[in-house]
Scaffold this motif. Structure first.
Motif, mmCIF file in Angstrom:
data_model
loop_
_atom_site.group_PDB
_atom_site.id
_atom_site.type_symbol
_atom_site.label_atom_id
_atom_site.label_comp_id
_atom_site.label_asym_id
_atom_site.label_seq_id
_atom_site.Cartn_x
_atom_site.Cartn_y
_atom_site.Cartn_z
ATOM 1 N N LEU A 275 0.829 -1.208 0.000
ATOM 2 C CA LEU A 275 0.000 0.000 0.000
ATOM 3 C C LEU A 275 0.863 1.258 0.000
ATOM 4 C CD1 LEU A 275 -2.806 -1.001 2.527
ATOM 5 C CD2 LEU A 275 -3.116 -0.474 0.099
ATOM 6 N N SER A 276 1.942 1.252 0.773
ATOM 7 C CA SER A 276 2.808 2.432 0.820
ATOM 8 C C SER A 276 3.476 2.674 -0.527
ATOM 9 C CB SER A 276 3.866 2.271 1.918
ATOM 10 O OG SER A 276 4.778 1.233 1.594
ATOM 11 N N ARG A 277 3.866 1.601 -1.223
ATOM 12 C CA ARG A 277 4.449 1.768 -2.567
ATOM 13 C C ARG A 277 3.407 2.289 -3.538
ATOM 14 N NH1 ARG A 277 6.872 -3.232 -1.644
ATOM 15 N NH2 ARG A 277 5.307 -4.257 -2.926
ATOM 16 N N GLY A 278 2.180 1.752 -3.452
ATOM 17 C CA GLY A 278 1.129 2.179 -4.375
ATOM 18 C C GLY A 278 0.753 3.632 -4.194
ATOM 19 N N ASN A 279 0.810 4.141 -2.957
ATOM 20 C CA ASN A 279 0.449 5.533 -2.714
ATOM 21 C C ASN A 279 1.374 6.502 -3.436
ATOM 22 O OD1 ASN A 279 -1.774 5.040 -1.073
ATOM 23 N ND2 ASN A 279 -0.546 4.936 0.798
ATOM 24 N N ALA A 280 2.628 6.109 -3.628
ATOM 25 C CA ALA A 280 3.583 6.988 -4.316
ATOM 26 C C ALA A 280 3.179 7.204 -5.763
ATOM 27 C CB ALA A 280 4.987 6.391 -4.247
ATOM 28 N N LEU A 281 2.461 6.233 -6.365
ATOM 29 C CA LEU A 281 2.016 6.377 -7.756
ATOM 30 C C LEU A 281 0.600 6.919 -7.856
ATOM 31 C CD1 LEU A 281 3.394 3.234 -9.630
ATOM 32 C CD2 LEU A 281 4.143 5.597 -9.818
ATOM 33 N N ARG A 282 -0.286 6.486 -6.928
ATOM 34 C CA ARG A 282 -1.667 6.935 -7.013
ATOM 35 C C ARG A 282 -1.801 8.426 -6.714
ATOM 36 N NH1 ARG A 282 -2.605 1.926 -4.658
ATOM 37 N NH2 ARG A 282 -2.511 2.822 -2.556
ATOM 38 N N HIS A 283 -1.128 8.887 -5.677
ATOM 39 C CA HIS A 283 -1.184 10.299 -5.300
ATOM 40 C C HIS A 283 0.240 10.813 -5.071
ATOM 41 C CE1 HIS A 283 -5.474 9.818 -4.986
ATOM 42 N NE2 HIS A 283 -5.338 8.899 -4.057
ATOM 43 N N PRO A 284 0.996 10.978 -6.147
ATOM 44 C CA PRO A 284 2.417 11.323 -5.995
ATOM 45 C C PRO A 284 2.658 12.685 -5.371
ATOM 46 C CG PRO A 284 1.737 11.512 -8.298
ATOM 47 C CD PRO A 284 0.595 10.890 -7.562
ATOM 48 N N GLN A 285 1.708 13.621 -5.558
ATOM 49 C CA GLN A 285 1.948 14.967 -5.056
ATOM 50 C C GLN A 285 2.108 14.986 -3.545
ATOM 51 O OE1 GLN A 285 -1.126 18.088 -5.543
ATOM 52 N NE2 GLN A 285 0.422 19.187 -6.728
#
Length: 472
Positions: A275-285
């Protein structure tokens, strides 16, 4: 069009604690630079090693460059902070837009916030700076570093730090509140979402990023080349470094997410890590803003540390070949400059700590709805905390790595520009990297990220999932 006051804008003073601290630090540093230049001028008139023409020129140039760095860094950190605050207020802003408020009116309200915080921080920092200088002068005189000479503390130039604080904070608030103009009224009746990576790619201005990087690098190289003749090359190298770093910040949403993904793989394949890795792509800002706060601080710390190490190494080599009287003069000069750089490292550490803690805290608190949804679908509190911890460490390692690389390059360039002229070293040299400080910066950043994520994560997970899903 509706008229708005700070009450309608739902201004929370706690949101601007970090901005107040950064503004105060900037005004404090500006005050110390102004006072130090005035004191050193009086010491130069009284004689001693400060009377040497090259030393006075170098100190004057360094003072101007340090003041520029303080203002530039403060503006970036404040703009980043206001950007996070505006994201946290997205639903409130959308409701005001739905009621008829115009984006430019809302942004004027944000500028008013910036002016108020800037005035308070500027006055506070100026007062502390005058008190610090008043305490240091007797100590330096008693130690023999300074000679007794009349030196009035209050000068008309002390108005500048307060004015700089107001101007920089107001300007940073304007640029950082760009989120206001992108919030649509429809978000008032739905869940406001941060832009995805695809949306950020459409908004990005690659020509501006490439232009800043190219122009800044060219100016930096030119400044180093001119530094082989005179330390005045710092007046070209410093803006060049600032422009190139601004290019990195503007393009951070393109540069940092891939690095975040690579670093994220170090934490394994568990659900919280995924989940932490995915957050970097889903909401990078969101991740990029936090990482940029750390990159700024680490870059500053490493830059000044490398510059100090280079100065100590190269100046020590020159002093070793000089006569006893000249060696004593050089040693006093080295001590003074290293003391100034030590203050700058402390200033940089404070900026790094404030920026990281503020961005991580606001980021976690504004995600209470998302955390509530994860809890509702079965994620345990322990797993949520691990997810936030992995994200914090991911951001910390990424920011530290980028800051280390940039800091070494900028510090080496600064040392070459200031010292490579025939008046001092008389040639180019390789950078001196203080490895213990580098390790300490990385370890302390990781510990700071862990501590910064504990309290907001505990508050966010303490809210029942149903209540968290209803948070506006």
């Amino acid at each position: 069009m509706i008229r708005l006051t700070l009450r309608e804008l739902q201004v929370a003073p706690a949101q601007h604690v970090a901005t107040l601290i950064v503004t105060s630090l900037g005004a404090l540093f500006a005050t110390i630079v102004i006072e130090a230049d005035r004191v050193l001028a009086s010491q130069s008139a009284a004689g001693g090693f400060l009377a040497h023409g090259f030393v006075r020129l170098l100190l004057d140039v360094l003072g101007s460059v340090f003041l520029f760095v303080a203002i530039f860094v403060s503006c970036i950190v404040i703009a980043n902070t206001f950007g996070i605050v505006m994201t946290a207020r997205a639903r409130r802003i959308a409701l005001l837009r739905l009621l008829g408020a115009e984006g430019r009116v809302l942004r004027r309200g944000v500028m008013l916030e910036g002016a108020i915080v800037g005035a308070a921080g500027g006055l506070l920092g100026t007062a502390i700076g005058v008190a610090v200088v008043a305490a240091l002068i007797p100590l330096l005189t008693a130690s023999g570093t300074f000679v007794p000479t009349p030196s009035p503390l209050v000068t008309p130039l002390l108005v500048a730090p307060a004015l700089i604080g107001i101007a920089s904070t107001t300007g940073a608030a304007w640029f950082g509140s760009g989120r206001v103009s992108t919030v649509t009224p429809l978000e008032a009746v739905g869940a406001g979402q941060e832009p995805t990576r695809t949306e950020l790619r459409r908004r990005r201005r690659p020509w501006l990023v490439r232009g800043c990087l190219s122009l800044g690098t060219a100016m930096l190289v030119a400044g180093v080349a001119i530094g082989s003749r005179t330390p005045l090359g710092l007046f070209i190298a410093a803006p060049g470094g600032a422009v190139s770093f601004l290019g990195f910040v503007l393009g951070a949403d393109a540069f940092l997410p891939p690095v975040l993904q690579v670093v994220g793989r170090l934490f394994g394949g568990s659900a919280p890590a995924s989940l932490s890795r995915g957050n970097a792509l889903r909401h990078p800002q969101r991740s990029v803003r936090s990482a940029v706060s750390l990159v700024i601080g680490v870059t500053l710390v490493v830059m000044f540390a490398v510059a100090a190490a280079c100065f100590s190494t190269e100046a020590g080599a020159v002093a070793a070949t000089a006569g006893p009287q000249e060696a004593a003069s050089d040693a006093a000069f080295v001590t003074l400059v290293l003391g100034v750089l030590g203050v700058l490292i402390g200033f940089s550490l404070a900026i790094a700590a404030v920026g990281l803690v503020n961005s991580l805290s606001l980021s976690v608190l504004q995600r209470r709805r998302e955390i509530g949804l994860l809890r509702a679908i079965g994620l345990e509190r322990r797993q949520v905390r691990l997810m936030v911890l992995f994200e914090s460490l991911q951001i910390t390692l990424t920011g530290s790595a980028c800051g280390l690389v940039l800091g070494v390059l900028y510090g080496w360039a600064a040392a070459l520009t200031a010292l490579s002229s025939d008046h001092h070293i008389g040639g180019y040299f390789l950078p001196t990297v203080p490895l213990p400080l580098v390790v300490a910066v990385v370890v302390s950043s990781a510990l700071l990220a862990v501590v910064a994520s504990l309290a907001p994560t505990r508050r966010a997970t303490a809210v029942p999932p149903v209540a968290a899903l209803a948070v506006d």
